[in-house]
Design an enzyme around this catalytic site. Structure first.
Site, PDB file in Angstrom:
ATOM      1  N   CYS A   1       0.843  -1.201   0.000  1.00 16.63           N
ATOM      2  CA  CYS A   1       0.000   0.000   0.000  1.00 16.63           C
ATOM      3  C   CYS A   1       0.872   1.242   0.000  1.00 16.63           C
ATOM      4  O   CYS A   1       1.411   1.623   1.028  1.00 16.63           O
ATOM      5  CB  CYS A   1      -0.902  -0.026   1.223  1.00 16.63           C
ATOM      6  SG  CYS A   1      -1.979   1.388   1.382  1.00 16.63           S
TER       7      CYS A   1
ATOM      8  N   GLY B   1      -1.342   1.401   9.799  1.00 16.95           N
ATOM      9  CA  GLY B   1      -0.764   0.827   8.592  1.00 16.95           C
ATOM     10  C   GLY B   1      -1.521   1.256   7.343  1.00 16.95           C
ATOM     11  O   GLY B   1      -2.051   2.367   7.269  1.00 16.95           O
ATOM     12  N   CYS B   2      -1.593   0.373   6.378  1.00 16.78           N
ATOM     13  CA  CYS B   2      -2.239   0.681   5.101  1.00 16.78           C
ATOM     14  C   CYS B   2      -3.714   0.988   5.279  1.00 16.78           C
ATOM     15  O   CYS B   2      -4.464   0.200   5.861  1.00 16.78           O
ATOM     16  CB  CYS B   2      -2.070  -0.502   4.161  1.00 16.78           C
ATOM     17  SG  CYS B   2      -2.971  -0.340   2.606  1.00 16.78           S
ATOM     18  N   PHE B   3      -4.166   2.128   4.765  1.00 20.10           N
ATOM     19  CA  PHE B   3      -5.577   2.474   4.946  1.00 20.10           C
ATOM     20  C   PHE B   3      -6.514   1.578   4.155  1.00 20.10           C
ATOM     21  O   PHE B   3      -7.699   1.485   4.474  1.00 20.10           O
ATOM     22  CB  PHE B   3      -5.862   3.955   4.691  1.00 20.10           C
ATOM     23  CG  PHE B   3      -5.321   4.590   3.440  1.00 20.10           C
ATOM     24  CD1 PHE B   3      -5.018   3.880   2.293  1.00 20.10           C
ATOM     25  CD2 PHE B   3      -5.111   5.971   3.418  1.00 20.10           C
ATOM     26  CE1 PHE B   3      -4.547   4.493   1.142  1.00 20.10           C
ATOM     27  CE2 PHE B   3      -4.628   6.616   2.278  1.00 20.10           C
ATOM     28  CZ  PHE B   3      -4.352   5.865   1.134  1.00 20.10           C
TER      29      PHE B   3
END
Length: 214
Positions: free
Chosen positions: A16, A50-52
């Protein structure tokens, strides 16, 4: 061995944002939080973990949550973008019905769906842009967060998440919204997002919407 190395490279290159650059600008700790007013009976909460894409997928499958929006928060830069979000972290705005799910439960979901001890990242997404931040808008929310962290600490965890007074949320570009749902065959979604959701669902099956399974 060659196959293993190739797989690792694919995961890294499809992560991401693939953002590994450390942000050196000094963080600012805000003393006074901004409280977002209730709209049509719905409240908003803000989390970075972390990654949305991953966080969006998790919260949108929680009972009482109507929407999870991907964006940026926790920093000082104005008008951040995906390619340049300064000292912000990837974050999510959670729109929820407080009559169906409490802020406390959303906090429980937050910690149940992440590596609690990972600093500056989650899984393969490494860097300040992926650091964990849990935002509060008032003293009650702050106390709920502190109580949860104290409980986790007693269990032996070293909690990596920052606790910050909420200031502003910047919505990410349209192509990031509902990314896991719209791109189910993406290699990152298949190898990172879905397994992360499934690990969470196994821990808190009671909060998952009936159709919230992969």
């Amino acid at each position: 061995m060659k196959l293993l190395m190739y797989t690792l490279l694919v995961l890294i290159n499809t992560a991401c944002g693939n953002e590994t650059k450390e942000i050196t600008q000094q963080e600012i700790t805000y003393a006074t939080p901004v409280e977002v007013p209730t709209q049509d009976g719905m409240e908003r909460a803000y989390f970075a973990s972390g990654c949305f894409w991953c966080v969006e997928e998790i919260y949108e499958n929680v009972q009482g949550v109507s929407e999870s929006i991907s964006g940026y928060s926790g920093g000082t830069m104005q008008n951040p973008t995906y390619r340049n979000h300064g000292n912000h972290a990837e974050a999510n705005e959670i729109i929820y019905d407080p009559n169906k799910v409490s802020f406390k439960t959303l906090v429980d979901v937050y910690f149940a769906s992440q590596n609690i001890e990972q600093v500056n990242g989650q899984g393969p997404d490494i860097g300040k842009a992926y650091r964990s931040i849990i935002f509060y808008q008032n003293d009650e929310q702050k106390q709920i967060i502190q109580n949860k962290i104290e409980a986790l600490t007693k269990e032996g965890y070293k909690v990596a998440a920052e606790v910050k007074a909420f200031q502003k949320f910047w919505v990410a570009e349209d192509y990031h919204q509902d990314y896991a749902r719209l791109h189910p065959n993406n290699s990152y979604i298949q190898n990172i997002s879905i397994p992360r959701f499934n690990r969470f669902a196994a821990k808190m099956p009671e909060v998952i919407k009936k159709n919230g399974s992969h």
